[in-house]
Design a protein around this motif. Sequence first.
Motif, short mmCIF file in Angstrom:
data_model
loop_
_atom_site.label_atom_id
_atom_site.label_comp_id
_atom_site.label_asym_id
_atom_site.label_seq_id
_atom_site.Cartn_x
_atom_site.Cartn_y
_atom_site.Cartn_z
N LEU A 1 0.85 -1.18 0.00
CA LEU A 1 0.00 0.00 0.00
C LEU A 1 0.89 1.24 0.00
O LEU A 1 1.77 1.36 0.86
CB LEU A 1 -0.90 0.02 1.24
CG LEU A 1 -1.74 1.29 1.45
CD1 LEU A 1 -2.80 1.42 0.36
CD2 LEU A 1 -2.38 1.28 2.83
N LEU A 2 0.67 2.14 -0.95
CA LEU A 2 1.42 3.38 -1.01
C LEU A 2 0.99 4.27 0.16
O LEU A 2 -0.16 4.68 0.24
CB LEU A 2 1.17 4.10 -2.34
CG LEU A 2 1.89 5.43 -2.54
CD1 LEU A 2 3.41 5.24 -2.58
CD2 LEU A 2 1.39 6.10 -3.82
N VAL A 3 1.94 4.55 1.08
CA VAL A 3 1.61 5.35 2.26
C VAL A 3 2.41 6.65 2.33
O VAL A 3 2.18 7.47 3.21
CB VAL A 3 1.79 4.54 3.56
CG1 VAL A 3 0.83 3.35 3.58
CG2 VAL A 3 3.23 4.10 3.76
N GLY A 4 3.34 6.83 1.39
CA GLY A 4 4.12 8.06 1.37
C GLY A 4 4.70 8.30 -0.01
O GLY A 4 4.94 7.35 -0.76
N PHE A 5 4.93 9.57 -0.32
CA PHE A 5 5.41 9.92 -1.66
C PHE A 5 6.11 11.27 -1.62
O PHE A 5 5.74 12.16 -0.85
CB PHE A 5 4.22 10.02 -2.62
CG PHE A 5 4.57 10.52 -3.99
CD1 PHE A 5 5.09 9.66 -4.94
CD2 PHE A 5 4.39 11.85 -4.32
CE1 PHE A 5 5.43 10.13 -6.21
CE2 PHE A 5 4.73 12.33 -5.58
CZ PHE A 5 5.25 11.46 -6.51
N VAL A 6 7.12 11.41 -2.46
CA VAL A 6 7.73 12.71 -2.75
C VAL A 6 8.31 12.65 -4.16
O VAL A 6 8.71 11.58 -4.62
CB VAL A 6 8.83 13.07 -1.72
CG1 VAL A 6 10.03 12.15 -1.81
CG2 VAL A 6 9.24 14.53 -1.85
N GLN A 7 8.31 13.79 -4.82
CA GLN A 7 8.97 13.86 -6.12
C GLN A 7 10.01 14.95 -6.11
O GLN A 7 9.96 15.87 -5.29
CB GLN A 7 7.97 14.09 -7.26
CG GLN A 7 7.35 15.46 -7.30
CD GLN A 7 6.66 15.74 -8.64
OE1 GLN A 7 7.29 15.68 -9.69
NE2 GLN A 7 5.38 16.04 -8.56
N VAL A 8 10.97 14.83 -7.01
CA VAL A 8 12.01 15.83 -7.18
C VAL A 8 12.03 16.22 -8.65
O VAL A 8 12.25 15.38 -9.52
CB VAL A 8 13.40 15.31 -6.76
CG1 VAL A 8 14.47 16.36 -7.03
CG2 VAL A 8 13.40 14.90 -5.30
#
Length: 130
Positions: A50-57
Amino acid sequence: MEIKVRFPVDDEELSTLHALAFESEVEVQPWASRLERHALTWVGAFSNDLLVGFVQVCWDGGAHAFVLDTAVHPSYGRQGIGKELVRVAAAEAAAAGCEWLHVDYEPHLADFYLKACGFSPTDAGLLKLR
């Protein structure tokens, strides 16, 4: 918790996480195509798939990279997930040759970015375009 870099993005799953993290309605966005086109990298935190966190650069193709869309599922907050996501994202930007990592944040997130993640405060400007 498993951290994955440049993982295959499911637009509905990431849109749902973003809506939960930012307390908004779910509006499915074309995340996968945008990330492939504009991001230097992206990092996800997964708990039992389950995707529980995300960040992009995103970046300028040179010395400057920019943290965007840091999001952690509310049920997984205050466990260090956001800090780890930003740490991995910063390492990826450094490995790509970036010299600077920028972030804009709302005042209530100052402790997270400045104390937990090690950013320095700077003056910046913002122009609303529409």
